[in-house]
Design a protein around this motif. Structure first.
Motif, short mmCIF file in Angstrom:
data_model
loop_
_atom_site.label_atom_id
_atom_site.label_comp_id
_atom_site.label_asym_id
_atom_site.label_seq_id
_atom_site.Cartn_x
_atom_site.Cartn_y
_atom_site.Cartn_z
N GLY A 139 0.80 -1.21 0.00
CA GLY A 139 0.00 0.00 0.00
C GLY A 139 0.84 1.27 0.00
O GLY A 139 1.70 1.45 0.87
N HIS A 140 0.57 2.17 -0.95
CA HIS A 140 1.30 3.43 -1.03
C HIS A 140 1.10 4.26 0.23
O HIS A 140 2.06 4.88 0.74
N GLY A 141 -0.11 4.33 0.77
CA GLY A 141 -0.35 5.12 1.97
C GLY A 141 0.46 4.61 3.15
O GLY A 141 0.99 5.39 3.94
N THR A 142 0.55 3.28 3.27
CA THR A 142 1.32 2.69 4.36
C THR A 142 2.81 2.96 4.17
O THR A 142 3.53 3.26 5.13
N LEU A 143 3.28 2.86 2.94
CA LEU A 143 4.68 3.20 2.65
C LEU A 143 4.97 4.65 3.02
O LEU A 143 5.99 4.95 3.66
N ARG A 144 4.05 5.53 2.62
CA ARG A 144 4.28 6.96 2.88
C ARG A 144 4.27 7.24 4.39
O ARG A 144 5.09 8.00 4.91
N ALA A 145 3.34 6.61 5.11
CA ALA A 145 3.28 6.80 6.55
C ALA A 145 4.56 6.28 7.22
O ALA A 145 5.04 6.87 8.20
N ALA A 146 5.11 5.19 6.69
CA ALA A 146 6.33 4.63 7.27
C ALA A 146 7.52 5.57 7.13
O ALA A 146 8.39 5.63 8.01
N VAL A 147 7.55 6.34 6.05
CA VAL A 147 8.72 7.17 5.75
C VAL A 147 8.50 8.63 6.12
O VAL A 147 9.40 9.29 6.66
N LEU A 148 7.30 9.17 5.85
CA LEU A 148 7.03 10.59 6.10
C LEU A 148 6.09 10.84 7.27
O LEU A 148 5.83 11.99 7.61
N GLY A 149 5.52 9.76 7.86
CA GLY A 149 4.44 9.98 8.78
C GLY A 149 3.22 10.46 8.01
O GLY A 149 3.01 10.06 6.86
N HIS A 150 2.43 11.31 8.60
CA HIS A 150 1.21 11.82 7.94
C HIS A 150 1.37 13.29 7.58
O HIS A 150 0.44 14.09 7.68
N ALA A 151 2.55 13.64 7.11
CA ALA A 151 2.83 15.02 6.74
C ALA A 151 2.17 15.37 5.42
O ALA A 151 2.24 14.61 4.45
N ASP A 152 1.56 16.55 5.38
CA ASP A 152 0.89 17.05 4.17
C ASP A 152 1.92 17.84 3.35
O ASP A 152 1.95 19.07 3.36
N ARG A 153 2.78 17.08 2.65
CA ARG A 153 3.82 17.71 1.83
C ARG A 153 4.35 16.70 0.83
O ARG A 153 4.09 15.50 0.93
N ALA A 154 5.12 17.17 -0.13
CA ALA A 154 5.77 16.28 -1.08
C ALA A 154 6.93 15.54 -0.40
O ALA A 154 7.56 16.06 0.53
N ALA A 155 7.18 14.35 -0.86
CA ALA A 155 8.34 13.60 -0.37
C ALA A 155 9.62 14.21 -0.93
O ALA A 155 9.65 14.68 -2.07
#
Length: 527
Positions: free
Chosen positions: A147-163
């Protein structure tokens, strides 16, 4: 040759869409053999299935059943609802939400999401996820997307910004490892946080990793309502730029501003296929969807994760801001309530408030003299954010058009959580076979079976499944074409279907005459 089971006298729907034909089906271990009708065979068990259809076990291409077998005592009906209607493989990890990977470097920051999702751990990676399921045996098989959302949460947390480039590289590396270990593809849920915070380029980079593994990009579009056509074009761009095959999840055109747009989206998909793009979709046979209550709030409300959301919900000023956002809209946001209304949203799961389940947000709010946004906020706070809802947002003619498309597979989008879950979890496959195929004549039984089996197996790389052929895996369902049908309702969502006589998984009978047998031969599959 000696067999464990022989099914005699049935009509075989082999999963390819070919016409029904007479054949006996024999099982030895986890392998199938097709026999001429009445051919001699030594078997430990022989069953007369005259008048029934014998088909490959159904493949539910879209579930949220990642932890259904781990919910503990008293949840057996939830865990077995799919297999009782003939589903022998569930594909989870959809809509960008999987149970792996956990953050590689957990942050002690208080706004960082805890390592839980609906009460279950987020596992370090696919291997840990598979090992956990092996320790809790299943009646049927499970495959999972990353899951992309889970990947993003693992790396960025729930930040509202570009990686950042470094963060994106870390996400790609984590995804590569999980795909290599056995994840079935990449999923996105671009209406859900934190996935919605990602731009198109981020998703293209990740989908390119899936393409290198020969696995599909599976997407809950960024908008399924007023901007559904624009969102579909974003998905097409991602597929073209990444090289990944495209699969559109639970294709719908929902909300009053989206109704009827399947008359344009389906011809667009057909044109793309004719031009050489590998694109398919799935659908559930209902006019209502289901998701979390928090997903109905504007994306900024969820920025920072659950703890930040709960703090905002407790702030009267923030609630007023949410109320205005729902009334006026936010650019680029799929506004479910704005496209329908709180009177179309009912509570499905609220464990501390079971008396509210089955009632609409508008009804509950009116009874308490509250604005619906205030009621939703208070309920989310009281339930620590864990509230599921059912949204009556679609139109029947759109559902039928998608079902009739020759490249549409069947996915329940089941969310097996306690309460009054959507009846699709227990009724989807029987409903297609009974209501839409037999009663309405929307498709033949052979075509319906093909959409549920061979087409799905081919899309997700499930070799030797989805077909009845010599040497194929022994996953089977036996159903009565004259009586098969869904019985699950919104009031009684887990009622098992009618007409499903037997379900066989890995050569063992797991459902007999509608009842589970206690056999647990299911495992986590690695396409």
């Amino acid at each position: 040759m000696s067999f464990d089971l022989v099914l005699r006298g049935g009509a075989v729907a082999d999963g390819t869409g070919a016409p029904l034909r007479a054949a006996d089906v024999a099982v030895a271990g986890d392998s199938l053999t097709l026999l001429a009708p009445g051919a001699p065979a030594d078997a430990a068990e022989t069953a007369d299935v005259t008048g029934a259809v014998v088909a490959p076990g159904f493949i539910d291409v879209h579930t949220h059943s990642d932890i259904a077998t781990m919910l503990g005592e008293g949840t057996e009906a939830l865990a077995h609802a799919a297999v009782r209607q003939g589903v022998t493989v569930e594909i989870c990890g959809n809509c960008g939400s999987a149970m792996f990977p956990a953050p590689p470097h957990p942050s002690p920051a208080p706004d960082r999401e805890p390592p839980v999702a609906g009460g279950a751990r987020i596992f370090a990676g696919f291997e840990a996820f598979a090992a956990a399921h092996a320790a809790v045996p299943r009646a049927n098989h499970l495959a999972s997307l990353a899951g992309h959302g889970t990947l993003r949460a693992a790396v960025l947390g729930h930040a509202d910004r570009a990686a950042t480039p470094g963060e994106l590289a870390t996400m790609c590396a984590l995804l590569d490892a999980d795909l290599r270990a056995g994840a079935a593809g990449l999923s996105t849920g671009l209406i859900y946080t934190p996935g919605t915070y990602a731009g198109t380029e981020e998703v293209i980079a990740l989908a390119a990793v899936a393409a290198r593994h020969g696995k599909p990009y599976v997407t809950h579009l960024r908008d399924e309502m007023s901007r559904v056509e624009e969102a579909l074009e974003e998905a097409v761009l991602i597929a073209r730029r990444s090289g990944a095959a495209l699969h559109v999840s639970h294709h719908k055109t929902a909300g009053k501003y989206g109704w009827g747009r399947t008359e344009r989206t389906l011809p667009r998909l057909a044109g793309l296929r004719a031009a050489g793009l590998d694109v398919t979709c799935d659908v559930y046979p209902y006019t209502a969807g289901s998701t979390s209550l928090s997903a109905l709030l504007p994306p900024w409300a969820n920025a920072g994760g659950l703890y930040a959301l709960l703090r905002r919900l407790a702030d009267a000023g923030q609630r007023e801001r949410m109320r205005r956002a729902i009334a006026d809209g936010v650019p680029g946001w799929e506004n479910t309530v704005g496209n329908g209304g709180w009177d179309r949203i009912s509570v499905a799961g609220a464990s501390a408030h079971p008396g509210l389940q089955g009632r609409t947000i508008a009804e509950i709010a009116a009874g308490r003299g509250l604005d619906p946004v205030d009621l939703a906020a208070e309920l989310l706070i009281a339930e620590a954010g864990q509230v599921t809802i059912i949204s009556h947002s679609m139109r029947e003619d759109d559902v039928r058009r998608v079902l009739a498309d020759p490249f549409t597979m069947i996915g329940s989008d089941g969310v097996p959580k306690p309460g009054l879950p959507h009846p699709r979890w227990a009724g989807t496959f029987a409903r297609v076979l009974g209501h839409y195929a037999r009663d309405l004549g929307l498709m033949s039984v052979e075509t319906a079976v093909h959409r549920m089996t061979g087409l799905a197996a081919a899309r997700f790389g499930l070799i030797g499944r989805g077909v009845l052929a010599d040497g194929a895996h022994a996953d089977l369902v036996v159903f009565d074409p004259a009586t098969v049908g869904d019985r699950a309702t919104y009031a009684e969502p887990l009622l098992p279907p009618a007409g499903v006589h037997r379900v066989v998984v890995a050569g063992r009978t797991v459902v007999r005459d509608g009842a589970v047998t206690g056999a647990r031969p299911g495992r986590v599959l690695r396409p």
